[in-house]
Scaffold this motif. Structure first.
Motif, PDB file in Angstrom:
ATOM      1  N   MET A   1       1.094  -1.298  -0.053  1.00 31.21           N
ATOM      2  CA  MET A   1      -0.117   0.279   0.162  1.00 31.21           C
ATOM      3  C   MET A   1       0.745   1.051  -0.271  1.00 31.21           C
ATOM      4  O   MET A   1       1.934   1.589   0.968  1.00 31.21           O
ATOM      5  CB  MET A   1      -1.139   0.208   1.647  1.00 31.21           C
ATOM      6  N   ASP A   2       0.066   1.825  -0.933  1.00 33.07           N
ATOM      7  CA  ASP A   2       1.013   3.144  -0.848  1.00 33.07           C
ATOM      8  C   ASP A   2       1.025   4.361   1.166  1.00 33.07           C
ATOM      9  O   ASP A   2      -0.113   4.713   1.406  1.00 33.07           O
ATOM     10  CB  ASP A   2       0.344   4.281  -1.733  1.00 33.07           C
ATOM     11  N   SER A  30     -10.621  18.169  -3.574  1.00 31.85           N
ATOM     12  CA  SER A  30     -10.563  16.945  -4.718  1.00 31.85           C
ATOM     13  C   SER A  30      -9.548  15.685  -4.818  1.00 31.85           C
ATOM     14  O   SER A  30      -9.975  15.023  -4.606  1.00 31.85           O
ATOM     15  CB  SER A  30     -11.204  17.667  -6.112  1.00 31.85           C
ATOM     16  N   ALA A  31      -8.838  16.713  -4.567  1.00 35.51           N
ATOM     17  CA  ALA A  31      -7.377  15.372  -4.227  1.00 35.51           C
ATOM     18  C   ALA A  31      -7.091  14.533  -3.000  1.00 35.51           C
ATOM     19  O   ALA A  31      -6.977  13.220  -3.354  1.00 35.51           O
ATOM     20  CB  ALA A  31      -6.675  16.734  -3.869  1.00 35.51           C
ATOM     21  N   VAL A  32      -7.921  14.938  -2.028  1.00 33.80           N
ATOM     22  CA  VAL A  32      -8.258  14.655  -0.866  1.00 33.80           C
ATOM     23  C   VAL A  32      -9.113  12.836  -1.239  1.00 33.80           C
ATOM     24  O   VAL A  32      -8.561  11.701  -1.469  1.00 33.80           O
ATOM     25  CB  VAL A  32      -8.832  15.246   0.336  1.00 33.80           C
ATOM     26  N   SER A  33     -10.633  13.541  -1.899  1.00 42.00           N
ATOM     27  CA  SER A  33     -11.128  12.829  -2.241  1.00 42.00           C
ATOM     28  C   SER A  33     -10.343  11.548  -2.989  1.00 42.00           C
ATOM     29  O   SER A  33     -11.237  10.656  -3.115  1.00 42.00           O
ATOM     30  CB  SER A  33     -12.186  13.399  -2.829  1.00 42.00           C
ATOM     31  N   ARG A  34     -10.379  11.600  -4.422  1.00 38.81           N
ATOM     32  CA  ARG A  34      -9.147  10.548  -5.326  1.00 38.81           C
ATOM     33  C   ARG A  34      -8.370  10.217  -4.482  1.00 38.81           C
ATOM     34  O   ARG A  34      -8.441   8.665  -5.076  1.00 38.81           O
ATOM     35  CB  ARG A  34      -8.436  12.135  -5.962  1.00 38.81           C
ATOM     36  N   GLN A  35      -7.758  10.526  -3.551  1.00 42.77           N
ATOM     37  CA  GLN A  35      -6.686   9.191  -3.299  1.00 42.77           C
ATOM     38  C   GLN A  35      -7.264   8.502  -2.365  1.00 42.77           C
ATOM     39  O   GLN A  35      -6.988   7.183  -2.104  1.00 42.77           O
ATOM     40  CB  GLN A  35      -5.657  11.166  -2.232  1.00 42.77           C
ATOM     41  N   ILE A  36      -8.500   8.929  -1.654  1.00 45.42           N
ATOM     42  CA  ILE A  36      -8.981   7.751  -0.783  1.00 45.42           C
ATOM     43  C   ILE A  36      -9.685   6.824  -2.178  1.00 45.42           C
ATOM     44  O   ILE A  36      -9.846   5.714  -1.132  1.00 45.42           O
ATOM     45  CB  ILE A  36     -10.222   8.534  -0.136  1.00 45.42           C
ATOM     46  N   ALA A  37     -10.258   7.338  -3.153  1.00 47.12           N
ATOM     47  CA  ALA A  37     -11.095   6.866  -3.957  1.00 47.12           C
ATOM     48  C   ALA A  37      -9.996   6.126  -4.695  1.00 47.12           C
ATOM     49  O   ALA A  37      -9.513   4.419  -4.583  1.00 47.12           O
ATOM     50  CB  ALA A  37     -11.191   7.915  -4.924  1.00 47.12           C
ATOM     51  N   ALA A  38      -8.802   6.431  -4.675  1.00 48.45           N
ATOM     52  CA  ALA A  38      -7.320   5.425  -5.006  1.00 48.45           C
ATOM     53  C   ALA A  38      -6.984   3.929  -4.367  1.00 48.45           C
ATOM     54  O   ALA A  38      -6.646   3.129  -4.308  1.00 48.45           O
ATOM     55  CB  ALA A  38      -6.535   6.259  -5.731  1.00 48.45           C
ATOM     56  N   LEU A  39      -6.625   4.346  -2.832  1.00 48.76           N
ATOM     57  CA  LEU A  39      -7.112   3.691  -1.953  1.00 48.76           C
ATOM     58  C   LEU A  39      -8.160   2.621  -1.724  1.00 48.76           C
ATOM     59  O   LEU A  39      -7.795   1.291  -1.595  1.00 48.76           O
ATOM     60  CB  LEU A  39      -6.623   4.090  -1.041  1.00 48.76           C
ATOM     61  N   GLU A  40      -9.389   3.000  -2.477  1.00 47.71           N
ATOM     62  CA  GLU A  40     -10.284   2.268  -2.089  1.00 47.71           C
ATOM     63  C   GLU A  40     -10.280   0.535  -3.206  1.00 47.71           C
ATOM     64  O   GLU A  40     -10.472  -0.193  -3.164  1.00 47.71           O
ATOM     65  CB  GLU A  40     -11.721   2.681  -2.241  1.00 47.71           C
ATOM     66  N   SER A  42      -7.790  -0.015  -4.876  1.00 45.14           N
ATOM     67  CA  SER A  42      -6.424  -1.104  -4.848  1.00 45.14           C
ATOM     68  C   SER A  42      -6.720  -1.902  -3.736  1.00 45.14           C
ATOM     69  O   SER A  42      -6.015  -3.007  -4.385  1.00 45.14           O
ATOM     70  CB  SER A  42      -4.914  -0.193  -4.699  1.00 45.14           C
ATOM     71  N   LEU A  43      -7.241  -1.417  -2.935  1.00 44.38           N
ATOM     72  CA  LEU A  43      -7.922  -2.413  -1.819  1.00 44.38           C
ATOM     73  C   LEU A  43      -8.916  -3.657  -2.088  1.00 44.38           C
ATOM     74  O   LEU A  43      -9.832  -4.361  -1.412  1.00 44.38           O
ATOM     75  CB  LEU A  43      -7.683  -1.802  -0.178  1.00 44.38           C
TER      76      LEU A  43
END
Length: 278
Positions: A1-2, A30-40, A42-43
């Motif tokens: 995980m990143d 929006s940047a925070v939301s994108r990072q969380i979406a990417a984490l979700e 990937s998992l």
């Protein structure tokens, strides 16, 4: 995980919204939301329930948050240990204690922070810590008495017996069950029923604020002895009455036992307490 995404996830979990997390991290919502979406993605799991009042962790999110918090704490601990390996103590030291005790030397909160998770490096607590992984050192035994300002006594006194308390204006902590301070409102028990007849004139959210109100002549209060050290405007009344004594402790995580920064601060604190007691 990143790890950067995990750091963002941890901040969102603690702040409960993308916007508040972005303010802390200096990122856009929006940047925070994108990072969380990417984490979700990937998992392959949803980490937050989204609703109008904010974000709540899902079961999977709770599991990831516990791990991220532990990793973050261990990294912070390792960073502190590396810093303390230098010959000269240096670096920040985050201290937690009650507002009243630290009013002379620190900026603080009455909240009990978790030392094992590095929410703070050291604590000065008005109750003995129960966590098994904490080092503790007894600082002093605290006593509390009833105090009033001379101006108040000139208007509403004298206070010579316990019966006289039934006519007095009271300043209390009044915050309900506490974990950081031992029974600050013991005066109520010997003052009749001050709530019923409107004699409680102030409920303060910390002991130092109570002292300031007593000094201004607003009312009387039960105050611990450390908060009145150096005050020339308070007078003890009914000295035969005192609250339950309690012990104050200097404490920190076991991993920091040999920290030079903590050793320097400990010696400073012990010197200050000795001065106050002399």
């Amino acid at each position: 995980m990143d790890w950067n995404r995990l750091r963002i996830f941890q901040t969102v979990a603690e702040r409960g919204s993308f916007t508040r997390a972005g303010d802390i991290l200096e990122l856009s919502q929006s940047a925070v939301s994108r990072q969380i979406a990417a984490l979700e993605k990937s998992l392959g799991a949803v980490l937050f329930h989204r609703h109008s009042r904010g974000l709540l962790l899902t079961e999977q999110g709770e599991a990831l948050y516990r791990t991220a918090r532990e990793v973050s704490a261990k990294l912070a601990m390792t960073e502190a240990q590396i810093a303390d390996s230098r010959d000269r103590p240096s670096g920040p030291l985050k201290i937690t204690t009650t507002v009243a005790f630290a009013s002379l030397i620190l900026l603080t909160s009455d909240d009990l922070l978790d030392l094992s998770m590095r929410e703070a490096d050291v604590a000065i607590r008005m109750i003995e810590p129960t966590e098994p992984d904490l080092v503790r050192r007894h600082l002093m035994t605290v006593h509390s008495y009833i105090y009033a300002a001379p101006d108040y006594l000139a208007r509403f006194g004298p206070i010579e017996t316990a019966d006289d308390l039934a006519r007095q204006r009271l300043i209390i902590y009044g915050q309900g069950p506490l974990t950081a301070i031992v029974n600050p409102d013991w005066l109520i028990a010997i003052s009749g029923d001050p709530g019923a007849d409107g004699r409680i004139v102030l409920e303060a959210n910390n002991i130092y604020c109570m002292r300031e109100a007593v000094e201004s002549g607003l009312g009387i209060a039960a105050l611990p002895d450390y908060v009145i050290w150096g005050s020339q405007r308070l007078q003890r009344v009914l000295p035969e009455y005192q609250g339950p004594p309690f012990d104050a402790f200097f404490t920190y995580a076991e991993e920091l036992r040999y920290s030079k920064r903590i050793g320097v601060f400990r010696d400073f604190l012990l010197d200050e307490v000795a001065k106050w007691r002399s």
